[in-house]
Design an enzyme around this catalytic site. Structure first.
Site, PDB file in Angstrom:
ATOM      1  N   ARG A  36       0.848  -1.194   0.000  1.00  0.00           N
ATOM      2  CA  ARG A  36       0.000   0.000   0.000  1.00  0.00           C
ATOM      3  C   ARG A  36       0.881   1.242   0.000  1.00  0.00           C
ATOM      4  O   ARG A  36       1.782   1.387   0.833  1.00  0.00           O
ATOM      5  CB  ARG A  36      -0.905   0.012   1.223  1.00  0.00           C
ATOM      6  CG  ARG A  36      -1.700   1.308   1.418  1.00  0.00           C
ATOM      7  CD  ARG A  36      -2.605   1.224   2.628  1.00  0.00           C
ATOM      8  NE  ARG A  36      -3.260   2.477   2.940  1.00  0.00           N
ATOM      9  CZ  ARG A  36      -2.973   3.257   3.986  1.00  0.00           C
ATOM     10  NH1 ARG A  36      -2.019   2.897   4.824  1.00  0.00           N
ATOM     11  NH2 ARG A  36      -3.629   4.382   4.196  1.00  0.00           N
ATOM     12  N   ARG A  77      -8.815  19.320   8.063  1.00  0.00           N
ATOM     13  CA  ARG A  77      -7.749  19.345   9.064  1.00  0.00           C
ATOM     14  C   ARG A  77      -7.685  20.699   9.767  1.00  0.00           C
ATOM     15  O   ARG A  77      -8.143  21.715   9.243  1.00  0.00           O
ATOM     16  CB  ARG A  77      -6.388  19.053   8.413  1.00  0.00           C
ATOM     17  CG  ARG A  77      -6.280  17.651   7.821  1.00  0.00           C
ATOM     18  CD  ARG A  77      -4.879  17.360   7.306  1.00  0.00           C
ATOM     19  NE  ARG A  77      -4.808  16.036   6.705  1.00  0.00           N
ATOM     20  CZ  ARG A  77      -4.610  14.912   7.380  1.00  0.00           C
ATOM     21  NH1 ARG A  77      -4.443  14.961   8.694  1.00  0.00           N
ATOM     22  NH2 ARG A  77      -4.559  13.741   6.761  1.00  0.00           N
ATOM     23  N   LYS A 232     -13.212   3.006   0.232  1.00  0.00           N
ATOM     24  CA  LYS A 232     -12.881   2.936   1.663  1.00  0.00           C
ATOM     25  C   LYS A 232     -14.123   3.338   2.467  1.00  0.00           C
ATOM     26  O   LYS A 232     -14.641   4.446   2.300  1.00  0.00           O
ATOM     27  CB  LYS A 232     -11.700   3.849   1.976  1.00  0.00           C
ATOM     28  CG  LYS A 232     -10.408   3.388   1.326  1.00  0.00           C
ATOM     29  CD  LYS A 232      -9.279   4.376   1.546  1.00  0.00           C
ATOM     30  CE  LYS A 232      -8.872   4.493   2.998  1.00  0.00           C
ATOM     31  NZ  LYS A 232      -7.708   5.396   3.162  1.00  0.00           N
ATOM     32  N   THR A 290      -6.623  -1.020   9.732  1.00  0.00           N
ATOM     33  CA  THR A 290      -6.419  -0.071  10.822  1.00  0.00           C
ATOM     34  C   THR A 290      -6.285  -0.733  12.199  1.00  0.00           C
ATOM     35  O   THR A 290      -7.182  -1.432  12.644  1.00  0.00           O
ATOM     36  CB  THR A 290      -7.524   1.000  10.904  1.00  0.00           C
ATOM     37  OG1 THR A 290      -7.855   1.458   9.602  1.00  0.00           O
ATOM     38  CG2 THR A 290      -7.047   2.179  11.739  1.00  0.00           C
TER      39      THR A 290
END
Length: 484
Positions: A36, A77, A232, A290
């Site tokens: 990945r 963010r 995702k 994760t």
């Protein structure tokens, strides 16, 4: 070719701890089947160097490695925090959020007007905010509640405090943000990935099937219409549109990091099972990701709970398990891959997977269903699937047979892409195959050379006549390797 003791595939994120030629080679030898590339970090030069090293190691070991380009996506963010003494009292580029204290949020372009507010890179917050809504910072470590809205300022109360640093993520679980599914950065990254020859691409923060269609249109316009796409699943909106996403994409990722931030943590285990089951039913690959072996970022062994987490995902039917920080920045990247391989090897012989009815009533689907019955009655060595696009091998693997699916393909792209699929061993067939007879001969020769099968072993050959017809699978043949 390396011996494969496990059929669950292992995705390892490459980064500073794992980008050297020697470590990449060791990762492949330990069981990494998918590399990945996280495009939230790293320069194009870094990624190009890593890709070259992966391909060189793959060729040297005669073992395909699937390249997965993971796009950053539209992440909100915290902007750069000002370095001001007395700004909630804290250090350069960071502030302390005190429980029950008020704090303001503003768009970063209004930060100069509100020097004591937290600037974020989302301009529409005050327009969309709702009183009482939750706002999560730094992967949910910090939590705010909106108590007043006076555009452009949203005043919040700190529910769960702590130190907040610049560039940490911001999540708004109750809002459907006005963000494009593909950012300008994603588009530039995709251009780079296409040129570099990545095998799969993962789209972050997917909300609806339209996001997938937007990406596929972009790929088609760039001359890469067959590049497979992974959605995702990390937003509540994606869960609401799960069935549509399964129909539209080529695979899914259970991205438990942001999913566990946006939704209550206790819901994630059941959602993981639901997503894996939906993919198994549809016959598309699914990655569980994760914090699978999070403690191995520092420690040489995982916790018992982490080992159980990996084992349970394998038992649920995931095609692949994924390492993130463990392999990208951790102290023990190779050991983490080897541990996943050991867990998979220990689990798989004890599992009996559910076989779902076909999603299409075609000859290929009918033959895939039939191989299940044959596998249970005859002591097969392996299933040999001749495939140009990978479609036949994926259908065969979706049946979760008790033996490996050896995918013979003349196409280098298919050869690399198939190593994400559960139970598939991709083999590149270079000699010309023009008839069923020459196919059987080639399969037998290669299986002997690779020491996958030997005299007396029974194999089930799945293919199409005429040979090399796309999606033309129309025959099964039980073949016994004879003494030479």
């Amino acid at each position: 070719m390396l011996p494969l003791s496990h059929r669950t595939k292992i995705v390892a994120t490459l980064g500073p701890a794992s980008s050297s030629p020697e470590i990449i080679r060791q990762l492949i030898e330990a069981g990494m089947t998918v590399a990945r590339l996280n495009f939230s970090h790293g320069s194009y030069e870094d990624h190009a160097t890593t890709i070259q090293r992966i391909r060189e190691a793959s060729e040297a070991l005669d073992c395909p490695v699937t390249l997965l380009q993971d796009l950053q996506g539209p992440k909100v963010r915290v902007a750069q925090l000002p370095d001001r003494a007395g700004f909630q009292g804290q250090s350069a580029g960071a502030i302390s959020l005190i429980q029950e204290a008020p704090i303001d949020l503003v768009p970063q372009d209004r930060a100069d007007d509100c020097p004591n507010a937290i600037p974020i890179d989302y301009p529409f917050l005050a327009e969309e905010a709702e009183l009482g809504m939750r706002i999560l910072l730094d992967d949910g470590q910090l939590e705010l509640e909106a108590i007043a809205i006076a555009p452009p300022v949203v005043t919040c109360k700190v529910i769960r405090g702590g130190l907040l640093k610049s560039r940490k993520g911001v999540n708004f679980p109750s809002l459907n943000l006005r963000l494009p599914s593909l950012t300008e950065k994603d588009r530039q990254d995709l251009e780079f990935g296409i040129v570099q020859g990545v095998d799969w691409v993962a789209l972050s923060f997917v909300r609806t099937a339209e996001d997938i269609r937007t990406l596929k249109t972009f790929l088609r316009d760039r001359g890469a219409p067959n590049l497979p796409v992974i959605a995702k699943i990390e937003k509540p909106q994606a869960i609401a549109h799960l069935d549509d996403l399964v129909r539209e994409c080529d695979g899914l990722m259970v991205a438990r990091g942001d999913l566990g931030v946006e939704m209550k943590p206790e819901k994630v285990p059941l959602l993981q099972k639901k997503i894996i089951r939906a993919c198994n039913q549809a016959g598309i690959p699914v990655i569980t990701a994760t914090q699978m072996l999070e403690s191995m970022i520092e420690n040489s062994r995982p916790t018992r709970a982490e080992a159980s987490d990996v084992a349970n995902a394998i038992a649920d039917g995931t095609d692949a398990v994924m390492l993130s920080g463990e392999s990208a920045v951790g102290k023990h990247p190779v050991a983490a891959v080897a541990m996943m391989a050991r867990i998979a090897s220990a689990m798989e012989p004890e599992l009996e997977f559910v076989n779902f009815p076909p999603t299409e009533f075609s000859e290929t689907n009918a033959l895939s269903e039939a191989l299940n019955v044959i596998d249970k009655i005859i002591n097969l060595c392996c299933i040999a699937a001749f495939t140009t696009t990978g479609y036949t091998a994926k259908l065969a693997a979706a049946e979760r047979p008790g033996v490996p699916v050896v995918a013979f393909t003349p196409e280098p792209l298919t050869y690399h892409r198939l190593n994400l699929i559960w139970g598939v061993i991709p083999l590149l067939i270079e000699e010309p195959v023009t008839s069923v007879e020459s196919l059987v001969t080639a399969v037998e020769n290669i299986l002997r050379q690779r020491q996958i099968a030997r005299s007396g072993d029974k194999i089930l050959i799945l293919g199409g006549s005429p040979i090399q017809q796309v999606r033309g699978t129309n025959f099964l043949k039980i073949h016994t390797l004879r003494d030479r």
